[in-house]
Design a protein around this motif. Sequence first.
Motif, PDB file in Angstrom:
ATOM      1  N   GLU A 152       5.514   6.932 -11.342  1.00 56.60           N
ATOM      2  CA  GLU A 152       4.421   7.716 -11.764  1.00 56.60           C
ATOM      3  C   GLU A 152       3.866   8.635 -10.884  1.00 56.60           C
ATOM      4  OE1 GLU A 152       1.653   4.843 -13.427  1.00 56.60           O
ATOM      5  OE2 GLU A 152       2.854   4.315 -15.142  1.00 56.60           O
ATOM      6  N   ARG A 153       3.690   8.451  -9.498  1.00 55.80           N
ATOM      7  CA  ARG A 153       3.079   9.290  -8.860  1.00 55.80           C
ATOM      8  C   ARG A 153       4.106  10.068  -7.927  1.00 55.80           C
ATOM      9  NH1 ARG A 153      -2.443   8.326  -8.856  1.00 55.80           N
ATOM     10  NH2 ARG A 153      -2.790   7.916 -11.046  1.00 55.80           N
ATOM     11  N   HIS A 154       5.033   9.542  -7.530  1.00 58.34           N
ATOM     12  CA  HIS A 154       5.933  10.123  -6.555  1.00 58.34           C
ATOM     13  C   HIS A 154       7.475  10.246  -7.133  1.00 58.34           C
ATOM     14  CE1 HIS A 154       2.769   9.435  -4.101  1.00 58.34           C
ATOM     15  NE2 HIS A 154       2.671   8.072  -4.465  1.00 58.34           N
ATOM     16  N   ALA A 155       7.456  10.878  -8.236  1.00 58.79           N
ATOM     17  CA  ALA A 155       8.712  11.091  -8.749  1.00 58.79           C
ATOM     18  C   ALA A 155       9.702  11.802  -7.636  1.00 58.79           C
ATOM     19  CB  ALA A 155       8.867  11.969  -9.857  1.00 58.79           C
ATOM     20  N   GLY A 189       0.597  -1.110  -0.063  1.00 55.89           N
ATOM     21  CA  GLY A 189       0.032   0.131   0.010  1.00 55.89           C
ATOM     22  C   GLY A 189       0.947   1.135  -0.007  1.00 55.89           C
ATOM     23  N   CYS A 190       0.233   2.198  -0.451  1.00 58.55           N
ATOM     24  CA  CYS A 190       0.750   3.551  -0.281  1.00 58.55           C
ATOM     25  C   CYS A 190       0.562   4.533   0.661  1.00 58.55           C
ATOM     26  CB  CYS A 190       0.889   4.113  -1.975  1.00 58.55           C
ATOM     27  SG  CYS A 190       1.551   5.802  -1.940  1.00 58.55           S
ATOM     28  N   THR A 191       1.285   5.072   1.490  1.00 60.34           N
ATOM     29  CA  THR A 191       1.058   5.578   2.774  1.00 60.34           C
ATOM     30  C   THR A 191       0.743   7.191   2.249  1.00 60.34           C
ATOM     31  OG1 THR A 191       3.222   6.032   3.098  1.00 60.34           O
ATOM     32  CG2 THR A 191       2.175   4.203   4.347  1.00 60.34           C
ATOM     33  N   SER A 192       1.255   7.702   1.001  1.00 58.09           N
ATOM     34  CA  SER A 192       0.995   8.878   0.698  1.00 58.09           C
ATOM     35  C   SER A 192      -0.345   9.029   0.086  1.00 58.09           C
ATOM     36  CB  SER A 192       2.140   9.267  -0.242  1.00 58.09           C
ATOM     37  OG  SER A 192       2.008  10.640  -0.753  1.00 58.09           O
ATOM     38  N   CYS A 193      -0.626   8.136  -0.668  1.00 58.11           N
ATOM     39  CA  CYS A 193      -1.870   8.290  -1.457  1.00 58.11           C
ATOM     40  C   CYS A 193      -3.034   7.945  -0.472  1.00 58.11           C
ATOM     41  CB  CYS A 193      -1.935   7.247  -2.615  1.00 58.11           C
ATOM     42  SG  CYS A 193      -0.983   7.790  -3.936  1.00 58.11           S
ATOM     43  N   VAL A 194      -2.769   7.030   0.677  1.00 55.63           N
ATOM     44  CA  VAL A 194      -3.915   6.991   1.768  1.00 55.63           C
ATOM     45  C   VAL A 194      -4.452   8.331   2.310  1.00 55.63           C
ATOM     46  CG1 VAL A 194      -4.481   6.115   3.930  1.00 55.63           C
ATOM     47  CG2 VAL A 194      -3.082   4.753   2.233  1.00 55.63           C
ATOM     48  N   LEU A 232       6.477   0.880 -10.317  1.00 56.69           N
ATOM     49  CA  LEU A 232       5.729   1.867 -11.458  1.00 56.69           C
ATOM     50  C   LEU A 232       4.887   3.049 -10.659  1.00 56.69           C
ATOM     51  CD1 LEU A 232       4.817  -1.011 -14.021  1.00 56.69           C
ATOM     52  CD2 LEU A 232       6.491   0.821 -14.086  1.00 56.69           C
ATOM     53  N   HIS A 233       4.031   2.784  -9.686  1.00 57.28           N
ATOM     54  CA  HIS A 233       3.539   3.533  -8.907  1.00 57.28           C
ATOM     55  C   HIS A 233       4.212   4.808  -8.562  1.00 57.28           C
ATOM     56  CE1 HIS A 233       0.191   5.353  -6.397  1.00 57.28           C
ATOM     57  NE2 HIS A 233       1.201   5.308  -5.454  1.00 57.28           N
ATOM     58  N   LEU A 234       5.369   4.284  -7.807  1.00 58.17           N
ATOM     59  CA  LEU A 234       6.326   5.303  -7.247  1.00 58.17           C
ATOM     60  C   LEU A 234       6.741   6.373  -8.421  1.00 58.17           C
ATOM     61  CD1 LEU A 234       8.870   3.538  -4.691  1.00 58.17           C
ATOM     62  CD2 LEU A 234       7.336   5.334  -4.234  1.00 58.17           C
TER      63      LEU A 234
HETATM   64 ZN   LIG Z   1       1.186   6.915  -4.119  1.00 55.14          ZN
END
Ligand SMILES: [Zn+2]
Length: 103
Positions: free
Chosen positions: A73-76, A37-42, A69-71
Amino acid sequence: MVASRSARERKAGAEAGPLATAKIDLDAQQQFVYKIGCTSCVTKNQSAWSTYRSGDDNGYLAAMDRWILHLTERHAGAEAPCLVYLPQAQQRLQERREGFQPS
Ligand SMILES: [Zn+2]
């Protein structure tokens, strides 16, 4: 079983980096189910980003690929040890899209 599961959980968490929550459950067939899971997107969205993949090493790789890939794309700019596997993750994703089944 329990010891190896928690060891794998620690390894997954360490590789996924500080933004991730890595957890391993067992499914009905007693297979590992990797959850990242992604703590930032939560905190930003109502629906948290997370991925679930079952199976031992295959599940680990598939979940970690999606996380990498999530990292990117979303958390450059986010730091995580698993990002060294980015080229392999992109290649595996491409192979899956093309329907290529590695033996
Ligand atoms: Zn995220």
